[in-house]
Design a protein around this motif. Sequence first.
Motif, PDB file in Angstrom:
ATOM      1  N   ARG A 219       0.364 -58.601 -22.798  1.00 55.28           N
ATOM      2  CA  ARG A 219      -0.516 -57.486 -23.135  1.00 55.28           C
ATOM      3  C   ARG A 219      -0.802 -56.719 -21.848  1.00 55.28           C
ATOM      4  NH1 ARG A 219      -3.143 -61.539 -26.440  1.00 55.28           N
ATOM      5  NH2 ARG A 219      -3.044 -60.993 -28.640  1.00 55.28           N
ATOM      6  N   ARG A 220      -0.461 -55.449 -21.828  1.00 52.36           N
ATOM      7  CA  ARG A 220      -0.616 -54.667 -20.603  1.00 52.36           C
ATOM      8  C   ARG A 220      -1.988 -54.015 -20.498  1.00 52.36           C
ATOM      9  NH1 ARG A 220       3.256 -56.479 -17.179  1.00 52.36           N
ATOM     10  NH2 ARG A 220       5.129 -56.914 -18.402  1.00 52.36           N
ATOM     11  N   SER A 221      -2.794 -54.110 -21.533  1.00 50.92           N
ATOM     12  CA  SER A 221      -4.155 -53.573 -21.469  1.00 50.92           C
ATOM     13  C   SER A 221      -5.069 -54.477 -22.276  1.00 50.92           C
ATOM     14  CB  SER A 221      -4.217 -52.135 -22.012  1.00 50.92           C
ATOM     15  OG  SER A 221      -3.783 -52.090 -23.352  1.00 50.92           O
ATOM     16  N   LYS A 222      -6.319 -54.470 -21.921  1.00 51.19           N
ATOM     17  CA  LYS A 222      -7.299 -55.338 -22.577  1.00 51.19           C
ATOM     18  C   LYS A 222      -7.641 -54.779 -23.951  1.00 51.19           C
ATOM     19  CE  LYS A 222     -11.149 -58.113 -20.853  1.00 51.19           C
ATOM     20  NZ  LYS A 222     -10.278 -59.237 -20.493  1.00 51.19           N
ATOM     21  N   THR A 224      -9.846 -53.752 -27.176  1.00 52.46           N
ATOM     22  CA  THR A 224     -11.240 -53.407 -27.444  1.00 52.46           C
ATOM     23  C   THR A 224     -11.751 -54.277 -28.592  1.00 52.46           C
ATOM     24  OG1 THR A 224     -10.704 -51.748 -29.110  1.00 52.46           O
ATOM     25  CG2 THR A 224     -10.741 -51.017 -26.797  1.00 52.46           C
ATOM     26  N   ARG A 745      -6.867 -62.033 -16.265  1.00 49.85           N
ATOM     27  CA  ARG A 745      -5.848 -60.983 -16.341  1.00 49.85           C
ATOM     28  C   ARG A 745      -4.937 -61.130 -17.547  1.00 49.85           C
ATOM     29  NH1 ARG A 745      -5.273 -62.228 -10.821  1.00 49.85           N
ATOM     30  NH2 ARG A 745      -3.084 -62.819 -11.005  1.00 49.85           N
ATOM     31  N   ASN A 747      -5.650 -60.519 -20.637  1.00 50.58           N
ATOM     32  CA  ASN A 747      -5.892 -59.458 -21.625  1.00 50.58           C
ATOM     33  C   ASN A 747      -5.798 -59.983 -23.057  1.00 50.58           C
ATOM     34  OD1 ASN A 747      -6.250 -57.378 -19.711  1.00 50.58           O
ATOM     35  ND2 ASN A 747      -4.039 -57.096 -19.541  1.00 50.58           N
ATOM     36  N   SER A 750     -11.629 -59.182 -25.402  1.00 50.59           N
ATOM     37  CA  SER A 750     -12.451 -58.128 -24.817  1.00 50.59           C
ATOM     38  C   SER A 750     -13.600 -58.676 -23.991  1.00 50.59           C
ATOM     39  CB  SER A 750     -13.025 -57.236 -25.935  1.00 50.59           C
ATOM     40  OG  SER A 750     -13.904 -57.981 -26.768  1.00 50.59           O
ATOM     41  N   ARG A 932       6.114 -51.569 -16.055  1.00 50.71           N
ATOM     42  CA  ARG A 932       5.064 -51.520 -17.076  1.00 50.71           C
ATOM     43  C   ARG A 932       3.731 -52.030 -16.560  1.00 50.71           C
ATOM     44  NH1 ARG A 932       8.750 -54.304 -21.812  1.00 50.71           N
ATOM     45  NH2 ARG A 932      10.615 -53.068 -21.428  1.00 50.71           N
ATOM     46  N   ASP A 933       3.759 -52.667 -15.412  1.00 47.45           N
ATOM     47  CA  ASP A 933       2.525 -53.192 -14.831  1.00 47.45           C
ATOM     48  C   ASP A 933       1.562 -52.040 -14.569  1.00 47.45           C
ATOM     49  OD1 ASP A 933       0.533 -54.317 -13.365  1.00 47.45           O
ATOM     50  OD2 ASP A 933       1.824 -55.350 -11.945  1.00 47.45           O
ATOM     51  N   PRO A 934       0.369 -52.058 -15.147  1.00 39.52           N
ATOM     52  CA  PRO A 934      -0.574 -50.950 -14.952  1.00 39.52           C
ATOM     53  C   PRO A 934      -1.022 -50.804 -13.508  1.00 39.52           C
ATOM     54  CG  PRO A 934      -1.637 -52.793 -16.074  1.00 39.52           C
ATOM     55  CD  PRO A 934      -0.177 -53.105 -16.032  1.00 39.52           C
ATOM     56  N   HIS A 935      -0.811 -51.833 -12.680  1.00 38.97           N
ATOM     57  CA  HIS A 935      -1.206 -51.763 -11.278  1.00 38.97           C
ATOM     58  C   HIS A 935      -0.056 -51.329 -10.377  1.00 38.97           C
ATOM     59  CE1 HIS A 935      -4.826 -53.825 -12.529  1.00 38.97           C
ATOM     60  NE2 HIS A 935      -4.093 -54.796 -13.034  1.00 38.97           N
TER      61      HIS A 935
END
Length: 1001
Positions: A219-222, A224, A745, A747, A750, A932-935
Amino acid sequence: MQLSSLNQGRMNYRIPSELRAGPGQFLTGLRDDDSLLRQVFFSILRHHHPNLAAKVDVIYALSQAWCTSQSDSDFELLVKYVTDLKPEERILVASSFSHMLNLHNLTEEVNSSQIGRAVRLGEMDSPTRDTNHSLLKLTAVNGLTPQQVYDTLCNQTVELVLTAHPTQALRASLLKKYAIVRRELDTLHSKRMSEYEKIETLEAIRAAVQAAWRTDEIRRSKPTPQDEMRSGLSYFSTVLFDVVPVFHRRVDTALEKMGLPRLPLDKALFKFGSWMGGDRDGNPNVTAETTRDVVVLARLETVNAYFRQVESLMFDLSIWRCSSELKELAERIAAAESREAARVAEERKKRNYADFWAPIPATEPFRVVLSHMRDRLYNTRQVCECIMCGTGGHIFTRGRYPAKPCLPRCFGTPSSSHPSQLLSGSLRFCTHHRHPTESAESTAAQLHSWSARESTLSQVTTVHQLGALYLPPSEGFFDPYRFRSRDGRRPLMPPGMDVHPDVKEVVATFRMLSELPHDSLGAYIISMAKTASDVLAVVLLQRETGVRPALRVVPLFETLDDLHNAPETMTTLLSNDWYRAHINGMHECMIGYSDSGKDAGRLAAAWALYETQEKLVAVAAKWGTRLVLFHGRGGTVGRGGGPTHMAIRSQPSGTINGHLRVTVQGEIIEQQFGEKEVCFRTLDLYTSAVLEAALDPSPAPRQEWRDLMTLLAADSCDMYRSIVYRTPEFYDYFMQSTAASELGRLNIGSRPSSRKQGGIETLRAIPWIFAWTQQRLHLPVWLGIGEALEKAAERGYQPVLQDMYANWPFFTSTLDLVEMVLAKADARLSAFYERTLVEPRLADLGERLRNLLSKTQSHILIVVRKSALLEGNTPSQMSTPNLDEKIRLRSPYVAPLNVLQALSLKGLRKFREQGHGEYNPSDPEIIDLLSRDPHKKGDGAQHPYVSAMDDCLMITIKGIAAGEWVIEGGAAAELGRRGERLKRGRGREDGSAEGKGTYGM
């Protein structure tokens, strides 16, 4: 194309022997299924990464060799080979073993389904853990009359509350693809197929495995809270909505076979709720607006499900004969519609209904009423969509929507006079038994089940101690003057009152609750409740903010001290006349398994929970109040989890009394409700266990056992706390030897992993358990138990301990579950984490912990009278057939993931301290994956090596988690070893069962 053999080209897969042989052993079928899916996966891996596939093959062989020999030299060979992999290779190797482990899990699920199917077909000895056999046992063995059993069943209810606790590591995208593999693999076993069909089924398996392999595992984002709610709702719409009415029908059939009437139409065997989007226990992401959103989402999903079923039912119910009540209603609706027939037809045409646009004549009464319901559902859906878009204001809360003058308004609050009940009752009246069209009967029951039998999908919990914010902290609040003053008109929160932002959010939540439909809300649960004032504060705030009718207020007792003080707290509440009048004869208390275990250790927590339940029931009885206990169980043993039937049957006598409320958390939702056959089994287990708990309760433990259990709890708690909370170097050891600091990390939820900054005390129970599980020591489950048993033996209590184990279900289940976890623990892998990650100064502590693990194993084996873990057929192990073999089968997949995880943690931590130099991956797929890493981009972009090791670490965490879940008891596994012995051949010449999904009973 030749069809004489499946061994053609890429389809060179061996069909499971269970399919080919007649009375083959299910364990052999499990091994064959495992081999089949592994072959499928390797064929895909070789196609995309031929060089890497060869390395994965070597690693699997090395892992198998070590798991068989247990020699240090074999382990070092495995470690050396994995260490030499490049960073990008580590990612793909980790992903390979993670996928293979998840595929192996599917074979265990299918194996359990096969056992269940054989039991239902009479090809195996039937276990007692189902409702049908419970009915027979209670009448034939226990001597109860059928009417007594029927009356008890009609008065029992099980409430299952789905939560979003972050323990489901797999993405929903992968779960869906694995579900296809599971379904097709089960089809190979359960359906008579031609050679063409077998090839097509294998191709479908291969396509789903291919799709899973090409799906990003991370999962590349947490998510909601709204995302979590949508995910939870998917189980209602795809599984539960269909299975619940089928289960009710099967119970009705079982009752009819005993000469008893079917369940009353308004009877609810199950109710469902959800905390998703309402759980505020340390989750700053859940706000008043969040709760509003998830309530609307829940109603919208329910309306959509109703709409689909109503429209389908309209095609089936063409019959004209009906009850007088339904006929009268249909005539009123038809007369109203006929006055504006053209406008009605035009509006329905615009809505693009499947059929039946024109007003339906009263001579088809069922269709008339269903058409009316369809219009109202359509309008209700429009209201929900407007609310979601922010254009609906508060009209939704009043259950009104103008819509078109020629058509009815939307649905407001469901009631017992809902048309679905009238329809079901009329069907029974006019057919005397079952409607000749099974689908129509099923859909009618489905409508009634979900509207009348299932409860709301949103509940609220909070951690704020409101008593200290608005009221004097002393329990003097209970004096008569203060109680009288609460009925006055003076507001406690005047406009403009200056309060802390946290308090302001709590007040905003209450005001939001006052605007939402009451039937969408359940209880207001106070996390970490300590005093009676905590409860009264919430009662008072509801009055002040206009929450009408008031939600029931439920204190949650979690820590050991809170559990011990719970009876006094409830005595303070129930001894007050005003409060007893307010609750109207019923009170609910929640008890927490996770935090109590983290606070005191598993054994001390289990005994505190047992005693607290008994005392709370006694307090409630003293004041003439019915008490409902809400069990806050997690999925793993360390958080109170375990096989469903055994967990219920081991509760103190008289504490369930026909009403069980329990949380279903994280990955357990998928285990119990991810597939229709398993979902049916889950409902069956709960119903059977609760019925037996009421009519055949476990005998009360002898005083000698109680006294010894109190000693064991005190000794284990003291030992546990001396290590966890009073050993200065323990926190450093925990953080260095596990992935605890990296779990945030993932993800997967929430909610933050800690309530606030600090040590072990502030860490949540979930990451506490999760981290030790990954490291393979499983410390929270067993720490302190070995020393307590040792001291008891030294005092001469060994015979008493063995007597308790043999004859007390509570003690039996407690030790059996600990034994199961000890069988999964691996001190050698834990030592490898230590050698790789921990400072040398802490090595002595690690050695001590492993010695304590060994001591615990030895003393438990003495009590349970075994020479080895998982030897024999103990009650808990009966719940998961072939448990020892399942552990052996999955070990070669898990061990490489453990090695990769430790190496990834070492690389990440070393890089952050010293840097790593240049790293430029060459594989285009890896470059694309790391991008794809958001960082990866922007200011503060992390190094490619960090991205690679981060990805590898996250994949290993998910993979190891997948290696744990089946063993800790999903419903699919609860079939009993007694069912493994074949009574006769498979019964059908083709060696298969019917291809239908018959579920159970």
